[in-house]
Design a protein around this motif. Sequence first.
Motif, PDB file in Angstrom:
ATOM      1  N   GLN A 281       0.815  -1.170   0.082  1.00 27.67           N
ATOM      2  CA  GLN A 281       0.084  -0.087  -0.069  1.00 27.67           C
ATOM      3  C   GLN A 281       0.821   1.223  -0.043  1.00 27.67           C
ATOM      4  O   GLN A 281       1.783   1.246   0.775  1.00 27.67           O
ATOM      5  N   GLU A 497      -8.934  17.133  -0.700  1.00 21.25           N
ATOM      6  CA  GLU A 497      -8.818  15.692  -0.239  1.00 21.25           C
ATOM      7  C   GLU A 497     -10.295  15.155   0.067  1.00 21.25           C
ATOM      8  O   GLU A 497     -10.662  14.115  -0.199  1.00 21.25           O
ATOM      9  N   TRP A 513     -11.436  11.395  -1.123  1.00 21.31           N
ATOM     10  CA  TRP A 513     -11.265  10.471  -2.664  1.00 21.31           C
ATOM     11  C   TRP A 513     -10.959   9.097  -2.169  1.00 21.31           C
ATOM     12  O   TRP A 513     -11.163   8.259  -2.833  1.00 21.31           O
ATOM     13  N   GLN A 514     -10.018   8.991  -0.976  1.00 22.63           N
ATOM     14  CA  GLN A 514      -9.604   7.811  -0.480  1.00 22.63           C
ATOM     15  C   GLN A 514     -10.738   6.771   0.168  1.00 22.63           C
ATOM     16  O   GLN A 514     -10.573   5.502   0.173  1.00 22.63           O
ATOM     17  N   THR A 515     -11.819   7.317   0.511  1.00 23.90           N
ATOM     18  CA  THR A 515     -12.692   6.442   1.302  1.00 23.90           C
ATOM     19  C   THR A 515     -14.171   6.319   0.380  1.00 23.90           C
ATOM     20  O   THR A 515     -14.945   5.925   1.010  1.00 23.90           O
ATOM     21  N   HIS A 534      -9.724   6.683 -10.307  1.00 25.81           N
ATOM     22  CA  HIS A 534     -10.891   6.140  -9.870  1.00 25.81           C
ATOM     23  C   HIS A 534     -11.633   5.444 -11.110  1.00 25.81           C
ATOM     24  O   HIS A 534     -12.548   4.601 -10.571  1.00 25.81           O
ATOM     25  N   PRO A 544     -11.498   1.497  -3.616  1.00 28.18           N
ATOM     26  CA  PRO A 544     -10.353   2.555  -3.592  1.00 28.18           C
ATOM     27  C   PRO A 544      -9.216   2.334  -2.393  1.00 28.18           C
ATOM     28  O   PRO A 544      -8.082   2.842  -2.186  1.00 28.18           O
ATOM     29  N   ASN A 545      -9.842   1.872  -1.287  1.00 29.15           N
ATOM     30  CA  ASN A 545      -9.040   1.715   0.025  1.00 29.15           C
ATOM     31  C   ASN A 545      -8.258   0.468   0.166  1.00 29.15           C
ATOM     32  O   ASN A 545      -7.737   0.391   1.070  1.00 29.15           O
ATOM     33  N   CYS A 550      -5.545   1.830  -3.718  1.00 23.73           N
ATOM     34  CA  CYS A 550      -4.711   2.928  -3.407  1.00 23.73           C
ATOM     35  C   CYS A 550      -3.822   3.387  -4.406  1.00 23.73           C
ATOM     36  O   CYS A 550      -3.679   4.724  -4.551  1.00 23.73           O
ATOM     37  N   CYS A 553      -5.759   5.189  -7.191  1.00 22.79           N
ATOM     38  CA  CYS A 553      -6.251   6.526  -6.793  1.00 22.79           C
ATOM     39  C   CYS A 553      -5.397   7.519  -6.210  1.00 22.79           C
ATOM     40  O   CYS A 553      -5.790   8.170  -5.425  1.00 22.79           O
ATOM     41  N   ASN A 554      -3.906   7.093  -6.300  1.00 26.51           N
ATOM     42  CA  ASN A 554      -3.058   7.746  -5.804  1.00 26.51           C
ATOM     43  C   ASN A 554      -3.056   9.004  -6.332  1.00 26.51           C
ATOM     44  O   ASN A 554      -2.848   9.264  -7.553  1.00 26.51           O
TER      45      ASN A 554
END
Length: 559
Positions: A281, A497, A513-515, A534, A544-545, A550, A553-554
């Motif tokens: 990750q 974010e 964005w990450q969740t 995404h 995404p998580n 990750c 979607c980084n």
Amino acid sequence: MNTTVALDQFTFRYQRKTVDALNSITYHMQSHQITAVIGASGAGKSTLCAAMAGFMPQFFRGQVDGSITVNNQSPITSSIIDMLPHVTLVTSQASSQISGVFFTVAEEVGFALQNLGMAPDTIRQRVADALHTMEIAHLAERSPFALSGGQQQRMVIAAALALQPPVLIFDEPTAQLDPPAVEALGITLRTLAARGHTIIVAEHHLDWVATYADAVMVLDSGQLVAHGSPPHVFQAYAQKSGRPFVMRVSQYLGQQGICDPTRVVNTLDQFVLTPTEAIAQPTINDAIPRALSPILHVDSAHFAYTPETPVLNGINVHIYAGERIALLGRNGAGKSTLLRHLNGLLRPTQGSVRIHGHDIARTAPGQNARHVGIVFQDVRNQLFAATIRDEVAFGPRTLGLSTNDIQKRVDAALQTCGLTDVADMHPYDIAPAKRRLVATAAVMALESDILALDEPSAGLDEASIAQLVNAIETTTTHGRTVILVSHDLNLCAAYTERVVLIKAGRVAIDSTWQTLTLAELQLLNDEVGLPIGHKLALMHQIEPNTPLGCHLCNPRALR
């Protein structure tokens, strides 16, 4: 295929200028093709578009050398009216192409057809087809001036499509459009090209160019420095042309062993994910700590410009200090309307908006501006001073600051936005897209708690976007909040974010964005589309998580 547009050693220099805007351009454009014209701001793209449509030297005065032929006509010696049956230009400022003499969108779209003396039945059919193509048939009876910026852009594009000329020229057509409309425009232009039209598009949106263009011209300081197919240009001349986001993501994923690093990827459908069994990750430390309590509350806010057209239908959102927020939604969803509520330019008909506990409805907009500064879509409404320096200094002066403090704020804002070298120029003597940076610097100098930017990247080249990003990062580094209203989803994913989606006047998503869940990704995709990483996650049903998600979607992959 036939050559329908030919430029031979074409040179143009604006009146009272000492440098050529275009220098010895030689290039032939084919029917059945979309030719994209790309390059930095000020490279000559808009000048070239205007010249092919017959605006030089009849409208924009200057010296012309060489020749242009468009559909066997010379736009240099013909009037703009004479060229209209042969070529139509849609400029980058939709509001400047509205006639102002009609009360409805449908009448506006049919305006040029009436001037050409077409039969009423033909006009009605062409208008209906164009409105349907641009997905604004439901706005046919609305006033052109009651539309959002993106809806106005769709309208002027519809007016051009209704003319059905052999040659169609678009200058930054995607600048104000939401992603679904951007995609629909690409499909429409591909259909027109297949029917024999010649399509010319000046565009900064390189992923759109990579997907829909057949040929690319790269301009640099008025000269043609490269041309060819999109894959060839973006690989062989990346330093001059820039690279689409999809190529950046492909390179990043190749380095991580998630896709073949030797495979050339120019469009999203060319991705082939080949992840290894164990994927570490990535470490992402971009999150900015936010305050424990909100600085701005929007509670059950309703608003309608007229009883027939409600825009906000119970908006609830709380904003914290130091956040970077992407405010997303389709054209006309109410994003710009919501921004105008944050500093009291508009007042909710129901519900409330409070900044630091104070109800904006009970405070003058000038006082609210100390807390919320807004850069609007059309920055022409914000620029009025004789020099860029005076423009940036205007806000701090109204705050009653000392001369020394004003100077410090002005110098800092100019430097952050890359305007120090042009500070003594008139705002309208720099490239139109860069005027957005002037308005951004002017609002930054207020040092408001919240900086709200409405479509700030529209029409900006990579260098100017870098300055915009610098402004965003500088603002949040000092603990202030940035709200980014933008259809540039890759920019949003890379530099914000939190993502807030407005749908039907309500908040449909409020997440990071990450969740985002797969269900939220699907909803976001259905409404406005997704950033490239995404989009790949959704295509492959990857949360995404997760470690692989990750990586996809980084945000660093998009920088």
